[in-house]
Design a protein around this motif. Structure first.
Motif, PDB file in Angstrom:
ATOM      1  N   TYR A  39      78.165  43.387  28.969  1.00 28.77           N
ATOM      2  CA  TYR A  39      78.395  42.203  29.797  1.00 28.77           C
ATOM      3  C   TYR A  39      79.106  41.110  28.996  1.00 28.77           C
ATOM      4  N   PHE A  40      78.558  40.796  27.842  1.00 31.67           N
ATOM      5  CA  PHE A  40      79.153  39.733  27.029  1.00 31.67           C
ATOM      6  C   PHE A  40      80.515  40.144  26.473  1.00 31.67           C
ATOM      7  N   SER A  41      80.668  41.393  26.137  1.00 31.94           N
ATOM      8  CA  SER A  41      81.962  41.868  25.641  1.00 31.94           C
ATOM      9  C   SER A  41      83.032  41.782  26.724  1.00 31.94           C
ATOM     10  N   GLN A  42      82.686  42.173  27.931  1.00 35.84           N
ATOM     11  CA  GLN A  42      83.661  42.134  29.022  1.00 35.84           C
ATOM     12  C   GLN A  42      83.977  40.695  29.426  1.00 35.84           C
ATOM     13  N   LYS A  43      82.952  39.885  29.504  1.00 42.52           N
ATOM     14  CA  LYS A  43      83.152  38.501  29.952  1.00 42.52           C
ATOM     15  C   LYS A  43      83.977  37.693  28.956  1.00 42.52           C
ATOM     16  N   TYR A  44      83.677  37.814  27.688  1.00 40.89           N
ATOM     17  CA  TYR A  44      84.323  36.962  26.686  1.00 40.89           C
ATOM     18  C   TYR A  44      85.451  37.633  25.911  1.00 40.89           C
ATOM     19  N   PHE A  45      85.720  38.904  26.178  1.00 34.49           N
ATOM     20  CA  PHE A  45      86.777  39.592  25.451  1.00 34.49           C
ATOM     21  C   PHE A  45      87.747  40.297  26.406  1.00 34.49           C
ATOM     22  N   SER A  46      87.278  41.318  27.112  1.00 31.96           N
ATOM     23  CA  SER A  46      88.163  42.137  27.933  1.00 31.96           C
ATOM     24  C   SER A  46      88.793  41.378  29.106  1.00 31.96           C
ATOM     25  N   PHE A  47      87.983  40.600  29.790  1.00 35.76           N
ATOM     26  CA  PHE A  47      88.451  39.923  31.001  1.00 35.76           C
ATOM     27  C   PHE A  47      88.340  38.409  30.900  1.00 35.76           C
ATOM     28  N   LYS A  96      96.994  39.954  31.258  1.00 35.40           N
ATOM     29  CA  LYS A  96      97.746  41.041  31.875  1.00 35.40           C
ATOM     30  C   LYS A  96      96.865  42.285  31.949  1.00 35.40           C
ATOM     31  N   GLY A  97      97.104  43.085  32.978  1.00 30.67           N
ATOM     32  CA  GLY A  97      96.300  44.284  33.208  1.00 30.67           C
ATOM     33  C   GLY A  97      96.269  45.235  32.032  1.00 30.67           C
ATOM     34  N   ARG A  98      97.412  45.409  31.356  1.00 34.35           N
ATOM     35  CA  ARG A  98      97.447  46.328  30.209  1.00 34.35           C
ATOM     36  C   ARG A  98      96.613  45.798  29.048  1.00 34.35           C
ATOM     37  N   ILE A  99      96.564  44.479  28.893  1.00 41.48           N
ATOM     38  CA  ILE A  99      95.730  43.881  27.848  1.00 41.48           C
ATOM     39  C   ILE A  99      94.255  44.065  28.206  1.00 41.48           C
ATOM     40  N   GLN A 100      93.932  43.836  29.484  1.00 44.93           N
ATOM     41  CA  GLN A 100      92.560  44.064  29.940  1.00 44.93           C
ATOM     42  C   GLN A 100      92.154  45.518  29.693  1.00 44.93           C
ATOM     43  N   ALA A 125      89.058  49.349  26.886  1.00 43.86           N
ATOM     44  CA  ALA A 125      88.973  50.619  26.158  1.00 43.86           C
ATOM     45  C   ALA A 125      88.331  50.424  24.786  1.00 43.86           C
ATOM     46  N   THR A 126      88.625  49.296  24.133  1.00 40.64           N
ATOM     47  CA  THR A 126      88.030  48.998  22.828  1.00 40.64           C
ATOM     48  C   THR A 126      86.508  48.856  22.951  1.00 40.64           C
ATOM     49  N   VAL A 127      86.078  48.130  23.954  1.00 33.52           N
ATOM     50  CA  VAL A 127      84.634  47.952  24.173  1.00 33.52           C
ATOM     51  C   VAL A 127      83.987  49.291  24.532  1.00 33.52           C
ATOM     52  N   VAL A 128      84.652  50.058  25.387  1.00 30.96           N
ATOM     53  CA  VAL A 128      84.112  51.368  25.775  1.00 30.96           C
ATOM     54  C   VAL A 128      84.038  52.293  24.564  1.00 30.96           C
TER      55      VAL A 128
END
Length: 158
Positions: free
Chosen positions: A145-153, A95-99, A104-107
């Motif tokens: 990159y790795f944080s977004q690929k395997y965590f955020s999205f 869901k968008g809010r989870i993304q 935000a956590t990664v940022v």
């Protein structure tokens, strides 16, 4: 708008397809746009908004390079999330809010790392702030990159 943006990005892909997948290339393009937004924004804020002058809020002194980083981070967050969600990681079924929360956590982690590395490079090693910001951006791009690929999205397994 999404299709047009992807057409422009994909137009530049053929010379790089030997080294990168289209997905990775799109991430690099989105990251490049986000990084450029951050570096240019940082330069403009540091030099023309803050005039390289420290900021005092109440009894707290914030050095100019850290204040510029804080201000620049807001626009970079918005640009980065939008590009990643709508151009790069479109397969994510979270869901968008989870993304948004995960992004935000990664940022936030990146901001803390940015802060620490800026303090080390600028205050400790006397680097010029814009050069330090550029170097830090390159280092954190790989982490992101790795944080977004395997965590955020990430794509949830059904």
């Amino acid at each position: 708008m999404r299709k047009r943006a992807l057409m422009v990005i994909d137009f530049f892909y053929p010379p790089f397809k030997k080294w990168f997948s289209l997905h990775t290339f799109r991430y690099m393009a989105a990251g490049g746009i986000t990084a450029a937004t951050g570096i240019i924004g940082y330069f403009l804020i540091y030099n023309y908004v803050l005039h390289q002058q420290d900021v005092t809020i109440g009894s707290y002194l914030i050095t100019a390079h850290i204040a510029a980083l804080a201000i620049e981070s807001v626009s970079t967050f918005i640009v980065g999330f939008t590009l990643n969600k709508y151009l790069v990681f479109t397969q994510s079924n979270l869901k968008g809010r989870i993304q948004l929360f995960r992004y935000a956590t990664v940022v936030a982690t990146n901001i803390l790392l940015n802060y620490a590395l800026m303090k080390i490079l600028v205050d400790g090693f006397q680097f010029y702030p814009t050069i330090a910001k550029t170097l830090i951006t390159i280092i954190l791009a790989v982490f992101s990159y790795f944080s977004q690929k395997y965590f955020s999205f990430r794509v949830k397994k059904e």
